[in-house]
Design a protein around this motif. Structure first.
Motif, PDB file in Angstrom:
ATOM      1  N   TRP A   1      -8.012  12.732  -1.194  1.00 29.72           N
ATOM      2  CA  TRP A   1      -8.218  11.840  -0.069  1.00 29.72           C
ATOM      3  C   TRP A   1      -7.594  10.466  -0.280  1.00 29.72           C
ATOM      4  O   TRP A   1      -7.054   9.867   0.652  1.00 29.72           O
ATOM      5  CB  TRP A   1      -9.708  11.692   0.238  1.00 29.72           C
ATOM      6  N   GLU A   2      -7.689   9.932  -1.473  1.00 34.13           N
ATOM      7  CA  GLU A   2      -7.134   8.593  -1.708  1.00 34.13           C
ATOM      8  C   GLU A   2      -5.635   8.571  -1.390  1.00 34.13           C
ATOM      9  O   GLU A   2      -5.139   7.647  -0.735  1.00 34.13           O
ATOM     10  CB  GLU A   2      -7.370   8.162  -3.156  1.00 34.13           C
ATOM     11  N   ARG A   3      -4.919   9.614  -1.844  1.00 32.79           N
ATOM     12  CA  ARG A   3      -3.482   9.693  -1.557  1.00 32.79           C
ATOM     13  C   ARG A   3      -3.228   9.842  -0.058  1.00 32.79           C
ATOM     14  O   ARG A   3      -2.371   9.157   0.497  1.00 32.79           O
ATOM     15  CB  ARG A   3      -2.871  10.871  -2.322  1.00 32.79           C
ATOM     16  N   ARG A   4      -3.975  10.735   0.597  1.00 36.79           N
ATOM     17  CA  ARG A   4      -3.777  10.944   2.035  1.00 36.79           C
ATOM     18  C   ARG A   4      -4.057   9.672   2.827  1.00 36.79           C
ATOM     19  O   ARG A   4      -3.306   9.295   3.726  1.00 36.79           O
ATOM     20  CB  ARG A   4      -4.686  12.079   2.508  1.00 36.79           C
ATOM     21  N   HIS A   5      -5.155   8.976   2.491  1.00 31.28           N
ATOM     22  CA  HIS A   5      -5.525   7.787   3.247  1.00 31.28           C
ATOM     23  C   HIS A   5      -4.476   6.692   3.093  1.00 31.28           C
ATOM     24  O   HIS A   5      -4.153   5.984   4.050  1.00 31.28           O
ATOM     25  CB  HIS A   5      -6.903   7.282   2.802  1.00 31.28           C
ATOM     26  N   ARG A   6      -3.923   6.557   1.914  1.00 31.17           N
ATOM     27  CA  ARG A   6      -2.867   5.565   1.721  1.00 31.17           C
ATOM     28  C   ARG A   6      -1.639   5.930   2.555  1.00 31.17           C
ATOM     29  O   ARG A   6      -0.942   5.061   3.070  1.00 31.17           O
ATOM     30  CB  ARG A   6      -2.512   5.449   0.237  1.00 31.17           C
ATOM     31  N   MET A   7      -1.384   7.241   2.705  1.00 32.40           N
ATOM     32  CA  MET A   7      -0.262   7.640   3.546  1.00 32.40           C
ATOM     33  C   MET A   7      -0.545   7.388   5.026  1.00 32.40           C
ATOM     34  O   MET A   7       0.350   7.020   5.776  1.00 32.40           O
ATOM     35  CB  MET A   7       0.070   9.101   3.269  1.00 32.40           C
ATOM     36  N   MET A   8      -1.768   7.585   5.434  1.00 32.84           N
ATOM     37  CA  MET A   8      -2.150   7.280   6.813  1.00 32.84           C
ATOM     38  C   MET A   8      -1.952   5.789   7.094  1.00 32.84           C
ATOM     39  O   MET A   8      -1.445   5.403   8.154  1.00 32.84           O
ATOM     40  CB  MET A   8      -3.613   7.679   7.053  1.00 32.84           C
ATOM     41  N   ARG A   9      -2.387   4.964   6.161  1.00 27.13           N
ATOM     42  CA  ARG A   9      -2.222   3.516   6.322  1.00 27.13           C
ATOM     43  C   ARG A   9      -0.741   3.139   6.400  1.00 27.13           C
ATOM     44  O   ARG A   9      -0.326   2.354   7.266  1.00 27.13           O
ATOM     45  CB  ARG A   9      -2.896   2.777   5.171  1.00 27.13           C
ATOM     46  N   MET A  10       0.063   3.719   5.497  1.00 25.50           N
ATOM     47  CA  MET A  10       1.483   3.382   5.470  1.00 25.50           C
ATOM     48  C   MET A  10       2.206   3.892   6.710  1.00 25.50           C
ATOM     49  O   MET A  10       3.067   3.202   7.270  1.00 25.50           O
ATOM     50  CB  MET A  10       2.124   3.947   4.196  1.00 25.50           C
TER      51      MET A  10
ATOM     52  N   THR B   1      -5.622  -0.625  13.267  1.00 20.69           N
ATOM     53  CA  THR B   1      -4.622  -1.271  12.409  1.00 20.69           C
ATOM     54  C   THR B   1      -5.272  -2.096  11.302  1.00 20.69           C
ATOM     55  O   THR B   1      -4.686  -2.253  10.228  1.00 20.69           O
ATOM     56  CB  THR B   1      -3.675  -2.165  13.218  1.00 20.69           C
ATOM     57  N   GLY B   2      -6.486  -2.608  11.524  1.00 22.15           N
ATOM     58  CA  GLY B   2      -7.144  -3.397  10.497  1.00 22.15           C
ATOM     59  C   GLY B   2      -7.398  -2.614   9.224  1.00 22.15           C
ATOM     60  O   GLY B   2      -7.545  -3.196   8.141  1.00 22.15           O
ATOM     61  N   GLU B   3      -7.430  -1.283   9.346  1.00 26.07           N
ATOM     62  CA  GLU B   3      -7.671  -0.421   8.190  1.00 26.07           C
ATOM     63  C   GLU B   3      -6.464  -0.385   7.240  1.00 26.07           C
ATOM     64  O   GLU B   3      -6.592   0.007   6.086  1.00 26.07           O
ATOM     65  CB  GLU B   3      -7.985   0.990   8.690  1.00 26.07           C
ATOM     66  N   ILE B   4      -5.311  -0.813   7.728  1.00 24.80           N
ATOM     67  CA  ILE B   4      -4.095  -0.793   6.903  1.00 24.80           C
ATOM     68  C   ILE B   4      -4.216  -1.753   5.734  1.00 24.80           C
ATOM     69  O   ILE B   4      -3.828  -1.446   4.608  1.00 24.80           O
ATOM     70  CB  ILE B   4      -2.862  -1.165   7.755  1.00 24.80           C
ATOM     71  N   GLY B   5      -4.769  -2.921   5.986  1.00 24.97           N
ATOM     72  CA  GLY B   5      -4.825  -3.948   4.954  1.00 24.97           C
ATOM     73  C   GLY B   5      -3.539  -4.754   4.913  1.00 24.97           C
ATOM     74  O   GLY B   5      -2.576  -4.481   5.633  1.00 24.97           O
ATOM     75  N   HIS B   6      -3.511  -5.754   4.052  1.00 24.84           N
ATOM     76  CA  HIS B   6      -2.364  -6.662   3.990  1.00 24.84           C
ATOM     77  C   HIS B   6      -1.114  -5.942   3.495  1.00 24.84           C
ATOM     78  O   HIS B   6      -1.173  -5.096   2.604  1.00 24.84           O
ATOM     79  CB  HIS B   6      -2.676  -7.851   3.076  1.00 24.84           C
ATOM     80  N   LEU B   7       0.032  -6.293   4.093  1.00 25.98           N
ATOM     81  CA  LEU B   7       1.315  -5.672   3.769  1.00 25.98           C
ATOM     82  C   LEU B   7       2.270  -6.703   3.184  1.00 25.98           C
ATOM     83  O   LEU B   7       2.251  -7.874   3.568  1.00 25.98           O
ATOM     84  CB  LEU B   7       1.947  -5.070   5.024  1.00 25.98           C
ATOM     85  N   SER B   8       3.112  -6.247   2.270  1.00 26.79           N
ATOM     86  CA  SER B   8       4.163  -7.096   1.710  1.00 26.79           C
ATOM     87  C   SER B   8       5.523  -6.530   2.089  1.00 26.79           C
ATOM     88  O   SER B   8       5.742  -5.309   2.016  1.00 26.79           O
ATOM     89  CB  SER B   8       4.053  -7.159   0.180  1.00 26.79           C
ATOM     90  N   LEU B   9       6.416  -7.415   2.474  1.00 26.03           N
ATOM     91  CA  LEU B   9       7.788  -7.019   2.776  1.00 26.03           C
ATOM     92  C   LEU B   9       8.575  -6.983   1.468  1.00 26.03           C
ATOM     93  O   LEU B   9       8.570  -7.937   0.702  1.00 26.03           O
ATOM     94  CB  LEU B   9       8.414  -8.021   3.745  1.00 26.03           C
ATOM     95  N   GLY B  10       9.239  -5.854   1.225  1.00 24.24           N
ATOM     96  CA  GLY B  10      10.028  -5.704   0.004  1.00 24.24           C
ATOM     97  C   GLY B  10      11.502  -5.997   0.249  1.00 24.24           C
ATOM     98  O   GLY B  10      11.856  -6.826   1.087  1.00 24.24           O
ATOM     99  N   LYS B  11      12.347  -5.267  -0.467  1.00 24.90           N
ATOM    100  CA  LYS B  11      13.787  -5.482  -0.346  1.00 24.90           C
ATOM    101  C   LYS B  11      14.301  -5.083   1.027  1.00 24.90           C
ATOM    102  O   LYS B  11      13.810  -4.139   1.639  1.00 24.90           O
ATOM    103  CB  LYS B  11      14.526  -4.667  -1.403  1.00 24.90           C
TER     104      LYS B  11
ATOM    105  N   ASP C   1      -0.701  -3.871  -0.161  1.00 21.53           N
ATOM    106  CA  ASP C   1      -1.082  -4.733  -1.272  1.00 21.53           C
ATOM    107  C   ASP C   1      -2.162  -4.116  -2.140  1.00 21.53           C
ATOM    108  O   ASP C   1      -2.243  -4.398  -3.339  1.00 21.53           O
ATOM    109  CB  ASP C   1      -1.550  -6.098  -0.729  1.00 21.53           C
ATOM    110  N   LEU C   2      -3.016  -3.292  -1.557  1.00 23.71           N
ATOM    111  CA  LEU C   2      -4.091  -2.645  -2.309  1.00 23.71           C
ATOM    112  C   LEU C   2      -4.148  -1.170  -1.940  1.00 23.71           C
ATOM    113  O   LEU C   2      -3.850  -0.806  -0.819  1.00 23.71           O
ATOM    114  CB  LEU C   2      -5.444  -3.289  -1.998  1.00 23.71           C
TER     115      LEU C   2
END
Length: 240
Positions: free
Chosen positions: A93-102, A213-223, A239-240
């Motif tokens: 679930w942790e992996r899936r949820h991070r993919m949902m957020r992304m 969208t609030g479930e996504i959490g803070h995002l960082s812009l990369g390269k 970020d987390l």
């Protein structure tokens, strides 16, 4: 042979029982229902475990099979559950949820950078989109700030369905040049972010998403990478 897509109708389900319909020649397992998302549209297949009769088998990924079937690919060569047996599916679930957020974050990126998308990839924590962008953006900080402002608005994420004819009448809904929505298999799923006057995005998508969208959490812009004369690759990360 059809697999009920529990991953779409109930994307927050972590476990489910299912009956084994068949085995593939390569050693995959096809069930009558799946909480595992099969790889597609830039989103990797889910991983996790299935268990039956005191046995437990790791699932490395899920793939689309023939027709509307979903193939669960074991992480190692092992005995498979017998045909007709009842198995319990359990997601990582942790992996899936991070993919949902992304995945939802990348939809927001197409709102902030309103240019045609030429490619993309979703990971468990990082993702990227390639845009038809001859010149690099001048304000990197502005892109990151706008992206996080959409996250902070905590907009609802929902789905709708349209016919192929309705999609043909609204070609602006399609943002990706590299991947076309599937045709010939019935209604096409749309993912909507925001409602009414607060709607910010609506586009065809078969992936899994968070509810707000609030479930996504803070995002960082990369390269922001140069990928040819006309293309730029924009990377983002949770970020987390």
């Amino acid at each position: 042979m059809n697999t009920n897509p529990v991953y779409l109708t109930h994307p927050y389900r972590r476990e489910a029982e299912a009956r084994v319909l068949s085995h593939t020649p390569e050693g995959g397992v096809i069930c009558d229902a799946s909480v595992f998302y099969p790889a597609g549209g830039g989103q990797p297949g889910d991983s996790g475990w299935i268990s039956w009769g005191g046995q437990r088998l790791g699932i490395a990924t899920a793939l689309k099979g023939m027709g509307d079937s979903c193939v669960l690919v074991p992480s190692e060569a092992a005995s498979l559950p017998p045909l007709g047996s009842l198995v319990r599916q359990e997601l990582d679930w942790e992996r899936r949820h991070r993919m949902m957020r992304m995945h939802t974050a990348l939809h927001l990126l197409t709102v902030v950078i309103a240019l045609p998308v030429t490619g993309g990839a979703i990971g468990a924590g990082k993702g990227r989109l390639d845009f038809l962008m001859p010149e690099p953006p001048e304000d990197r900080d502005g892109i990151e700030a706008a992206l996080n402002a959409l996250v902070d608005r905590d907009l609802p994420v929902s789905e709708d369905w349209i016919t192929e004819a309705e999609l043909d009448a609204s070609p602006n809904l399609i943002k990706t040049l590299s991947v076309a929505p599937p045709r010939g298999s019935g209604p096409i799923r749309l993912v909507r972010i925001g409602q009414g006057a607060e709607q910010v995005d609506l586009q065809p998508c078969g992936g899994t998403h968070v509810a707000r969208t609030g479930e996504i959490g803070h995002l960082s812009l990369g390269k922001i990478e140069n990928k040819g004369q006309q293309n730029r690759r924009v990377n983002i990360a949770l970020d987390l």
